[in-house]
Design a protein around this motif. Structure first.
Motif, PDB file in Angstrom:
ATOM      1  N   GLY A 105       0.858  -1.213   0.038  1.00  0.00           N
ATOM      2  CA  GLY A 105       0.080   0.047   0.133  1.00  0.00           C
ATOM      3  C   GLY A 105       0.840   1.310   0.032  1.00  0.00           C
ATOM      4  O   GLY A 105       2.022   1.284  -0.092  1.00  0.00           O
ATOM      5  N   VAL A 106       0.186   2.548   0.019  1.00  0.00           N
ATOM      6  CA  VAL A 106       0.843   3.723   0.083  1.00  0.00           C
ATOM      7  C   VAL A 106       0.413   4.131   1.580  1.00  0.00           C
ATOM      8  O   VAL A 106      -0.639   4.448   1.987  1.00  0.00           O
ATOM      9  CB  VAL A 106       0.166   4.603  -0.994  1.00  0.00           C
ATOM     10  N   ALA A 107       1.388   4.986   1.912  1.00  0.00           N
ATOM     11  CA  ALA A 107       1.348   5.563   3.292  1.00  0.00           C
ATOM     12  C   ALA A 107       1.248   7.040   3.271  1.00  0.00           C
ATOM     13  O   ALA A 107       2.176   7.748   2.587  1.00  0.00           O
ATOM     14  CB  ALA A 107       2.462   5.253   4.219  1.00  0.00           C
ATOM     15  N   LEU A 108       0.331   7.791   3.943  1.00  0.00           N
ATOM     16  CA  LEU A 108       0.123   9.435   3.927  1.00  0.00           C
ATOM     17  C   LEU A 108       0.035   9.732   5.416  1.00  0.00           C
ATOM     18  O   LEU A 108      -0.432   9.108   6.076  1.00  0.00           O
ATOM     19  CB  LEU A 108      -0.850   9.827   3.050  1.00  0.00           C
ATOM     20  N   GLY A 109       0.620  10.958   5.648  1.00  0.00           N
ATOM     21  CA  GLY A 109       0.267  11.423   6.967  1.00  0.00           C
ATOM     22  C   GLY A 109      -1.080  12.040   6.878  1.00  0.00           C
ATOM     23  O   GLY A 109      -1.814  12.390   5.942  1.00  0.00           O
ATOM     24  N   LEU A 157      -4.624  13.996   4.139  1.00  0.00           N
ATOM     25  CA  LEU A 157      -6.102  13.247   4.149  1.00  0.00           C
ATOM     26  C   LEU A 157      -6.805  13.454   2.844  1.00  0.00           C
ATOM     27  O   LEU A 157      -7.624  12.444   2.070  1.00  0.00           O
ATOM     28  CB  LEU A 157      -6.575  13.283   5.491  1.00  0.00           C
ATOM     29  N   SER A 158      -7.234  14.779   2.867  1.00  0.00           N
ATOM     30  CA  SER A 158      -7.959  15.557   1.344  1.00  0.00           C
ATOM     31  C   SER A 158      -7.528  14.805   0.150  1.00  0.00           C
ATOM     32  O   SER A 158      -8.243  14.634  -0.605  1.00  0.00           O
ATOM     33  CB  SER A 158      -7.809  16.771   1.248  1.00  0.00           C
ATOM     34  N   THR A 159      -6.184  14.654  -0.193  1.00  0.00           N
ATOM     35  CA  THR A 159      -5.442  14.087  -1.265  1.00  0.00           C
ATOM     36  C   THR A 159      -5.912  12.536  -1.424  1.00  0.00           C
ATOM     37  O   THR A 159      -6.257  12.176  -2.505  1.00  0.00           O
ATOM     38  CB  THR A 159      -3.757  14.393  -1.197  1.00  0.00           C
ATOM     39  N   ALA A 160      -5.892  11.850  -0.257  1.00  0.00           N
ATOM     40  CA  ALA A 160      -6.004  10.595  -0.366  1.00  0.00           C
ATOM     41  C   ALA A 160      -7.912  10.344  -0.726  1.00  0.00           C
ATOM     42  O   ALA A 160      -7.975   9.361  -1.370  1.00  0.00           O
ATOM     43  CB  ALA A 160      -5.931   9.835   1.059  1.00  0.00           C
ATOM     44  N   LEU A 161      -8.627  11.373  -0.122  1.00  0.00           N
ATOM     45  CA  LEU A 161      -9.886  11.154  -0.242  1.00  0.00           C
ATOM     46  C   LEU A 161     -10.510  11.342  -1.877  1.00  0.00           C
ATOM     47  O   LEU A 161     -11.397  10.920  -2.107  1.00  0.00           O
ATOM     48  CB  LEU A 161     -10.724  12.084   0.461  1.00  0.00           C
ATOM     49  N   GLN A 209     -17.353  17.962   1.210  1.00  0.00           N
ATOM     50  CA  GLN A 209     -17.939  19.004   0.101  1.00  0.00           C
ATOM     51  C   GLN A 209     -17.062  19.522  -0.640  1.00  0.00           C
ATOM     52  O   GLN A 209     -17.396  19.562  -2.063  1.00  0.00           O
ATOM     53  CB  GLN A 209     -18.845  20.103   0.748  1.00  0.00           C
ATOM     54  N   GLY A 210     -15.709  19.887  -0.434  1.00  0.00           N
ATOM     55  CA  GLY A 210     -14.837  20.282  -1.061  1.00  0.00           C
ATOM     56  C   GLY A 210     -14.277  19.278  -2.165  1.00  0.00           C
ATOM     57  O   GLY A 210     -13.895  19.630  -3.227  1.00  0.00           O
ATOM     58  N   ILE A 211     -14.371  17.985  -1.620  1.00  0.00           N
ATOM     59  CA  ILE A 211     -13.764  16.834  -2.366  1.00  0.00           C
ATOM     60  C   ILE A 211     -14.811  16.521  -3.539  1.00  0.00           C
ATOM     61  O   ILE A 211     -14.319  16.419  -4.657  1.00  0.00           O
ATOM     62  CB  ILE A 211     -13.665  15.598  -1.463  1.00  0.00           C
ATOM     63  N   PHE A 212     -15.877  16.742  -3.347  1.00  0.00           N
ATOM     64  CA  PHE A 212     -16.973  16.332  -4.133  1.00  0.00           C
ATOM     65  C   PHE A 212     -16.988  17.297  -5.413  1.00  0.00           C
ATOM     66  O   PHE A 212     -17.615  16.951  -6.384  1.00  0.00           O
ATOM     67  CB  PHE A 212     -18.494  16.210  -3.536  1.00  0.00           C
TER      68      PHE A 212
END
Length: 454
Positions: free
Chosen positions: A228-232, A236-240, A263-266
């Motif tokens: 997998g890939v690990a993120l801090g 989180l927003s990038t991952a979502l 809402q920002g992600i959508f």
């Protein structure tokens, strides 16, 4: 001494209530020390998981113990006792012992037979053990419960097609999206629950796993085991943006994923996003459930997912219940003999003193005996003493277990063997220890931090 358990679990309270009464790791040590210094509490263990908060105690007296535990919870969580009494369950004596065995074996879990609770029971017990919050009663009881649970999971089918809350979360993901192999799944949290979730996802063919955690090192360690890939957490927003499913199990007091964030992600994606929140307290803003293209499930929603796997486990649970009743009876028999243990110790000490004095007199009257001859005399005279004691000691244990009036029986035995002097000596030693313990408690109280400042 009496055993009592008081708790809140998924059967008696919703997640909205349970999450208010959880002990995080940082406060648990302090909580144990505070509880240990309550009136009437002799031993204590605190079990705090996403599905239950339970306080196990050995108490001097049931009513006092019950009051001390409820008062402790009320003070710690700044809640009126009347509110607690509406959601808390209290089990005493045999029922408390039976409850611990059932919990340890996974029979009292949301997912019957799950093994995660066993590790949580072990961790809770060993933490109290390290803090000297347990003694001979809980040391034996919890070890016996843990041993039985290990046997049950190894030698019965209760763990066949193993399920857990994390497994149920993956099953829900499969139900929603059917095929997970081409989906991107974000796991929020690299703890034990996150690890189990990653394991279930990987075994179900998921190839794109992103682990997001506060500590990037922990995320990297977990992600590397499942390609997998690990993120801090700051990413989180990038991952979502790329996720199909988000499974969250972080320990936090606030929403990690907010409505505004989603809402920002959508605005940057068209396809729906499924959230499965198995954290307690919850990690994801409950308002997200009402957003278009967002689907949110929490830990309480998982119950219906796992029901279909229960029947086989329920059949096995009936067999395990029989084992538990035997274990409870065995522990109770041992517990009942505790009353006579001091007598047995006193009788053995008295017999050793008499024996040593007799050997000393023999050496004085027969000074020409060789060391070998003295060794033979010691050996056979000690054997005579042990044989004379063996029968009465076994009978004493049996009589104390079978007799309803233990105090009267113990007094009779004390007089028959003239153990009054030894008993008084033990009482004096016990009083000194008790006074020292009270001094320590007073010192702890004077130097402790008030609950409201924690």
């Amino acid at each position: 001494m009496n055993i009592i358990v008081a708790g809140i679990n998924f059967k008696t309270a919703s997640i909205q209530i349970r999450e208010r009464f959880t002990f995080n790791k940082n406060m648990l040590l302090r909580a144990i020390q505070t509880l240990q210094n309550r009136i009437g509490i002799q031993e204590c263990v605190i079990v705090s998981t996403c599905n239950r908060t339970e306080i196990y105690c050995v108490v001097d007296e049931i009513n006092t113990g019950r009051h001390s535990i409820i008062a402790f919870l009320s003070d710690w969580f700044n809640t009126d006792q009347s509110e607690l009494e509406n959601i808390i369950y209290v089990k005493e004596s045999d029922r408390a012992i039976h409850h611990l065995f059932r919990v340890s074996c996974g029979l009292n879990s949301l997912v019957i037979g799950e093994t995660q609770i066993l590790g949580q029971i072990k961790d809770a017990f060993f933490q109290s053990l390290e803090l000297s919050a347990t003694n001979k009663i809980f040391n034996r009881l919890f070890k016996q419960a843990i041993t039985l649970a290990k046997y049950v999971h190894t030698h019965t089918d209760i763990g066949r097609n193993a399920v857990s809350v994390s497994y149920a979360a993956v099953e829900l993901g499969k139900k929603i999206l059917h095929n997970l192999s081409d989906k991107t799944v974000v796991i929020l949290g690299a703890g034990r629950m996150g690890e189990l979730t990653a394991k279930h996802l990987y075994s179900n063919g998921v190839k794109k796993i992103i682990v997001v955690n506060r500590t990037i090192e922990h995320a990297s360690e977990l992600a590397s085991r499942f390609d997998g890939v690990a993120l801090g957490l700051d990413q989180l927003s990038t991952a979502l943006k790329d996720a199909d499913i988000v499974i969250s199990s972080l320990e936090a007091k606030y929403n990690i994923i907010t409505k505004q964030q989603v809402q920002g992600i959508f605005k940057q994606r068209k396809h729906p996003l499924f959230f499965i929140d198995i954290g307690v307290p919850r990690n994801i803003d409950p308002e997200i459930r009402y957003m278009e293209k967002a689907f949110l499930y929490n830990i309480d929603d998982l119950e219906s997912i796992v029901k279909s796997n229960f029947q086989d486990r329920i059949n096995e649970a009936d067999k395990i219940e029989e084992m538990i009743y035997e274990e409870v009876a065995s522990f109770k028999e041992w517990l009942d003999t505790l009353d006579v243990v001091p007598l047995i110790t006193q009788l053995r000490e008295k017999s050793i003193t008499i024996h040593e004095e007799a050997i000393h007199q023999i050496e004085k009257k027969l000074p020409n005996l060789t060391e070998y001859e003295l060794k033979i005399i010691r050996k056979f005279s000690k054997s005579i003493v042990n044989q004379l004691l063996n029968g009465p000691l076994i009978k004493m244990k049996q009589m104390v277990v079978d007799n309803s009036n233990k105090d009267e029986l113990i007094e009779i035995i004390t007089q028959i063997f003239s153990l009054e002097e030894e008993r008084n000596k033990k009482l004096q030693e016990s009083t000194v220890k008790s006074k020292r313990s009270e001094i320590k408690k007073i010192d702890f109280t004077l130097n402790s931090t008030p609950i409201h400042s924690l």
